[in-house]
Design a protein around this motif. Structure first.
Motif, mmCIF file in Angstrom:
data_model
loop_
_atom_site.group_PDB
_atom_site.id
_atom_site.type_symbol
_atom_site.label_atom_id
_atom_site.label_comp_id
_atom_site.label_asym_id
_atom_site.label_seq_id
_atom_site.Cartn_x
_atom_site.Cartn_y
_atom_site.Cartn_z
ATOM 1 N N ALA A 1 4.552 10.121 -9.628
ATOM 2 C CA ALA A 1 3.909 10.334 -10.933
ATOM 3 C C ALA A 1 3.229 11.704 -10.985
ATOM 4 O O ALA A 1 3.343 12.437 -11.979
ATOM 5 N N MET A 2 2.533 12.069 -9.914
ATOM 6 C CA MET A 2 1.854 13.360 -9.873
ATOM 7 C C MET A 2 2.856 14.508 -9.926
ATOM 8 O O MET A 2 2.687 15.475 -10.676
ATOM 9 N N GLN A 3 3.927 14.395 -9.148
ATOM 10 C CA GLN A 3 4.930 15.455 -9.133
ATOM 11 C C GLN A 3 5.637 15.576 -10.482
ATOM 12 O O GLN A 3 5.968 16.682 -10.923
ATOM 13 N N ALA A 4 5.861 14.424 -11.148
ATOM 14 C CA ALA A 4 6.486 14.451 -12.472
ATOM 15 C C ALA A 4 5.561 15.114 -13.488
ATOM 16 O O ALA A 4 6.016 15.884 -14.350
ATOM 17 N N ALA B 1 11.752 19.983 -7.679
ATOM 18 C CA ALA B 1 12.073 20.175 -6.264
ATOM 19 C C ALA B 1 11.254 19.224 -5.386
ATOM 20 O O ALA B 1 11.769 18.660 -4.414
ATOM 21 N N ALA B 2 9.982 19.044 -5.724
ATOM 22 C CA ALA B 2 9.120 18.160 -4.931
ATOM 23 C C ALA B 2 9.562 16.709 -5.059
ATOM 24 O O ALA B 2 9.572 15.964 -4.067
ATOM 25 N N ILE B 3 9.950 16.290 -6.277
ATOM 26 C CA ILE B 3 10.434 14.913 -6.457
ATOM 27 C C ILE B 3 11.714 14.707 -5.662
ATOM 28 O O ILE B 3 11.886 13.679 -4.996
ATOM 29 N N SER B 4 12.610 15.677 -5.709
ATOM 30 C CA SER B 4 13.864 15.575 -4.972
ATOM 31 C C SER B 4 13.589 15.420 -3.477
ATOM 32 O O SER B 4 14.212 14.589 -2.798
ATOM 33 N N GLU B 5 12.652 16.186 -2.965
ATOM 34 C CA GLU B 5 12.300 16.115 -1.539
ATOM 35 C C GLU B 5 11.699 14.751 -1.207
ATOM 36 O O GLU B 5 12.006 14.160 -0.165
ATOM 37 N N THR B 6 10.844 14.229 -2.091
ATOM 38 C CA THR B 6 10.237 12.913 -1.874
ATOM 39 C C THR B 6 11.308 11.827 -1.842
ATOM 40 O O THR B 6 11.303 10.956 -0.966
ATOM 41 N N LEU B 7 12.248 11.862 -2.787
ATOM 42 C CA LEU B 7 13.301 10.849 -2.835
ATOM 43 C C LEU B 7 14.218 10.938 -1.618
ATOM 44 O O LEU B 7 14.663 9.910 -1.095
ATOM 45 N N GLU C 1 0.831 -1.215 0.000
ATOM 46 C CA GLU C 1 0.000 0.000 0.000
ATOM 47 C C GLU C 1 0.863 1.261 0.000
ATOM 48 O O GLU C 1 0.596 2.212 -0.749
ATOM 49 N N GLU C 2 1.919 1.266 0.799
ATOM 50 C CA GLU C 2 2.785 2.441 0.840
ATOM 51 C C GLU C 2 3.519 2.620 -0.480
ATOM 52 O O GLU C 2 3.664 3.753 -0.972
ATOM 53 N N MET C 3 3.971 1.539 -1.091
ATOM 54 C CA MET C 3 4.668 1.652 -2.364
ATOM 55 C C MET C 3 3.743 2.183 -3.454
ATOM 56 O O MET C 3 4.143 2.998 -4.296
ATOM 57 N N THR C 4 2.493 1.754 -3.443
ATOM 58 C CA THR C 4 1.522 2.258 -4.418
ATOM 59 C C THR C 4 1.347 3.767 -4.258
ATOM 60 O O THR C 4 1.317 4.523 -5.239
ATOM 61 N N GLU C 5 1.260 4.220 -3.003
ATOM 62 C CA GLU C 5 1.099 5.647 -2.739
ATOM 63 C C GLU C 5 2.329 6.443 -3.168
ATOM 64 O O GLU C 5 2.202 7.533 -3.736
ATOM 65 N N LEU C 6 3.519 5.904 -2.932
ATOM 66 C CA LEU C 6 4.741 6.610 -3.306
ATOM 67 C C LEU C 6 4.900 6.704 -4.819
ATOM 68 O O LEU C 6 5.313 7.746 -5.348
ATOM 69 N N HIS C 7 4.583 5.617 -5.525
ATOM 70 C CA HIS C 7 4.635 5.677 -6.989
ATOM 71 C C HIS C 7 3.639 6.708 -7.520
ATOM 72 O O HIS C 7 3.954 7.456 -8.468
#
Length: 209
Positions: free
Chosen positions: A144-147, A153-159, A134-140
């Motif tokens: 995808a939304m940020q991309a 910047a948001a993707i970098s922060e997420t990673l 469930e967590e992996m689905t949410e992170l993907h």
């Protein structure tokens, strides 16, 4: 040697204690939550009932009598109001009043937001922790939304946040898959360093009577 049990202040220490004990035959478990003010009393109760603070020699004697050996894992962050606890037990008598499950059951052990999983290393079966499906689905979905928003910047922060999670083998494998997903969606920013969990002390000792 005085009886004691370690208290894990971090998730990494608590999860590592489980990984260290499951291969030793501690494959049955039960878990719960207790108010921090009652946690020491609970540990003492488990020692009285199941010998969670027994020495290696005492554990051999218990095994010889057909009794289960038990360890207690406590995740007790400083200033926490609630403590997460988990009992791990070997085969044997003495825990008939507890509802125990097996870590090898199809419904995997999930604790502190992670699930226990097997992996094979040079034909040897080993254990690791990984994020839940469930967590992996949410992170993907988040990446995808940020991309789609071209928000580097948001993707970098997420990673970076992903990389700060406990670096067990299963978690690191998933973290790299998320980095690859970001790259495939056009992310061209820096990738975080994925740390390994080092040999972790199980925590400060809580004395038991």
């Amino acid at each position: 040697m005085s009886a004691s049990t370690p208290i894990a202040r971090s998730k990494s220490a608590a999860l590592a204690r489980i990984l260290d004990n499951v291969p030793k035959g501690y494959h049955r478990y039960t878990c719960g939550t207790v108010a921090a003010r009652k946690a020491e009393a609970l540990a003492q109760k488990f020692h009285t009932l199941y010998g969670i603070g027994c020495s290696p020699a005492q554990r051999l004697i218990r095994k010889g009598k057909g009794l289960a050996n038990v360890v207690l894992v406590m995740h007790w962050p400083v200033d926490a109001e609630k403590v997460e606890w988990l009992l791990l037990a070997t085969d044997g008598k003495g825990l008939e009043t507890e509802t125990l499950r097996d870590v090898g059951d199809k419904q995997r052990l999930k604790w502190l937001g992670y699930e226990l999983a097997r992996h094979t290393n040079r034909a040897k079966v080993m254990w690791t922790w990984r994020r839940t499906k469930e967590e992996m689905t949410e992170l993907h979905a988040l990446i995808a939304m940020q991309a789609n928003q071209h928000n580097t910047a948001a993707i970098s922060e997420t990673l970076e946040r992903i990389a700060r999670q406990p670096g067990f083998r299963g978690v690191r494998t998933q973290s790299w898959a998320l980095c690859e997903a970001a790259l495939q969606r056009g992310y061209d920013g820096p990738l975080p360093h994925l740390y390994f969990v080092q040999k972790t002390n199980h925590g400060e000792r809580l004395a038991l009577d």
